[in-house]
Motif scaffolding. Structure first.
Motif, mmCIF file in Angstrom:
data_model
loop_
_atom_site.group_PDB
_atom_site.id
_atom_site.type_symbol
_atom_site.label_atom_id
_atom_site.label_comp_id
_atom_site.label_asym_id
_atom_site.label_seq_id
_atom_site.Cartn_x
_atom_site.Cartn_y
_atom_site.Cartn_z
ATOM 1 N N LEU A 20 1.229 -1.764 -0.604
ATOM 2 C CA LEU A 20 0.012 0.384 -0.078
ATOM 3 C C LEU A 20 0.739 0.979 0.248
ATOM 4 N N ILE A 21 0.971 2.426 -1.056
ATOM 5 C CA ILE A 21 1.277 3.066 -1.283
ATOM 6 C C ILE A 21 1.344 4.728 -0.397
ATOM 7 N N ASP A 22 -0.013 4.629 -0.554
ATOM 8 C CA ASP A 22 -0.101 6.085 -0.153
ATOM 9 C C ASP A 22 -1.855 5.909 0.487
ATOM 10 N N GLU A 23 -2.416 6.689 1.547
ATOM 11 C CA GLU A 23 -2.988 6.506 2.113
ATOM 12 C C GLU A 23 -4.338 6.586 1.576
ATOM 13 N N GLU A 24 -4.890 7.518 0.842
ATOM 14 C CA GLU A 24 -5.836 6.975 -0.241
ATOM 15 C C GLU A 24 -5.768 5.816 -1.158
ATOM 16 N N THR A 25 -4.996 4.666 -1.190
ATOM 17 C CA THR A 25 -5.350 3.551 -1.354
ATOM 18 C C THR A 25 -5.536 2.219 -0.188
ATOM 19 N N GLU A 26 -4.926 3.080 0.690
ATOM 20 C CA GLU A 26 -5.337 2.319 2.032
ATOM 21 C C GLU A 26 -6.551 2.296 2.529
ATOM 22 N N LEU A 27 -7.222 3.383 2.301
ATOM 23 C CA LEU A 27 -8.765 3.998 2.794
ATOM 24 C C LEU A 27 -9.765 3.017 1.832
ATOM 25 N N LEU A 28 -8.932 3.480 0.180
ATOM 26 C CA LEU A 28 -9.977 2.416 -0.239
ATOM 27 C C LEU A 28 -10.720 1.167 -0.192
#
Length: 334
Positions: free
Chosen positions: A11-19
């Motif tokens: 997971l490379i950013d917070e947006e991806t983790e949020l998804l």
């Protein structure tokens, strides 16, 4: 991002983790049915019902309840290569070609041409595929994200322990979660559903241009897994390496790559499912005062567990004995 060498998603950013951490809020019901009618260029829901193998009554229920039929949309994605982004959200409709795997790919889709080209699709549109489910899917995702345990899996996906237990018990395929992983990371649905990869994945959502190149054509393969291999000598269990098994073998035996293992003893190789620790009947790996052995255990009508040795039986003392798993398959030299 996908680590090609180790087949790991990072997971490379917070947006991806949020998804990953939230259930998909996507189109459903009438919107999805009308989208499929346009995609296949069908005249009515009767033709759609015949094509996808779903009764008109079920289609009407989806519409009434505004249901998103995740399995059906994943099936269409796998069969035709149409983007899941379009099927779930209606994105890039002008770029979708339901007949792109057919010859010629520039045919005008309709009920007749689609039926004429059914053998050209990668999967059946009419019926669900034989998806992996339950423990295999969970372990695949735990490995994919390089998580330490299922507690981290729950934290990443916001899936409750009760849901995970239900998936395992019923061997359920969590289609919404797989769609979520696919959209967030770009990992191909073919890998998520079956542990295999044949054609390039879509570009994942919300990744910067600098990282997109790492996810457009991942070399994810999972046909071979490693199980830990142990030997037992004089009651001592010692790890002696790894044992490579195919994805199909794991699935047939109900084994998982994170916890299950094999034991080599004399001329036999025993495959141990560590989730099965309640004795019914069969061969089990157990230890008595930390001395390991494999033997036949059986629960008899009196409610007690016995060690069976030929015609003899010996009471099984649960205070001094620990069950480590059940033997679910045996390879034997002849």
């Amino acid at each position: 991002m996908i680590d090609h060498k180790n087949r790991i998603v990072k997971l490379i950013d917070e947006e991806t983790e949020l998804l990953m951490n939230n259930v998909l809020i996507c189109d459903g019901g009438k919107t999805v049915m009308e989208r499929l009618l346009r995609l296949f260029n069908l005249r009515n829901r009767v033709e759609l019902s015949s094509l996808i193998g779903v009764s008109t009554g079920s289609i009407a229920t989806w519409q009434t309840r505004n249901t998103t039929p995740f399995e059906l949309l994943i099936r269409i994605h796998l069969a035709t290569g149409v983007d899941l982004d379009f099927l779930l959200f209606g994105k890039n409709e002008e770029k979708q070609n339901v007949l792109k795997f057919c010859s010629p790919p520039n045919q005008i889709p309709n009920y007749a041409t689609i039926n004429q080209n059914l053998k050209s699709f990668k999967f059946s549109i009419f019926q669900p595929a034989n998806y992996d489910g339950g423990k295999i899917i969970i372990d695949r995702l735990v490995t994919l994200f390089r998580l330490k345990n299922r507690v981290e899996f729950r934290e990443l996906t916001s899936v409750s322990e009760g849901s995970i237990a239900s998936w395992q018990t019923r061997n359920v395929t969590p289609f919404e979660l797989l769609a979520r992983v696919h959209l967030a990371t770009g990992v191909p649905m073919l890998f998520l559903c079956f542990g295999k990869h044949e054609y390039p994945s879509r570009e994942p959502n919300k990744l910067s241009e600098s990282t997109a190149e790492h996810v457009q054509k991942p070399t994810v393969t999972a046909d071979i897994y490693k199980l830990k291999k142990f030997s037992i000598a004089h009651g001592k269990k010692t790890q002696v390496g790894d044992y490579r098994v195919s994805h199909d073998f794991l699935k047939d035996c109900g084994l998982a790559i994170n916890n299950d293992f094999i034991v080599k003893a004399e001329s036999s190789t025993y495959f141990i499912n560590t989730d099965i620790t309640t004795v019914t009947k069969g061969q089990y790996l157990f230890s008595i005062n930390d001395s390991y052995q494999i033997g036949e255990l059986r629960q008899l009508p009196d409610g007690n567990v016995y060690l069976i040795d030929g015609q003899d039986k010996y009471p099984f003392n649960t205070d001094t004995t620990k069950i480590h798993g059940k033997v679910v398959s045996i390879l034997q030299s002849v």
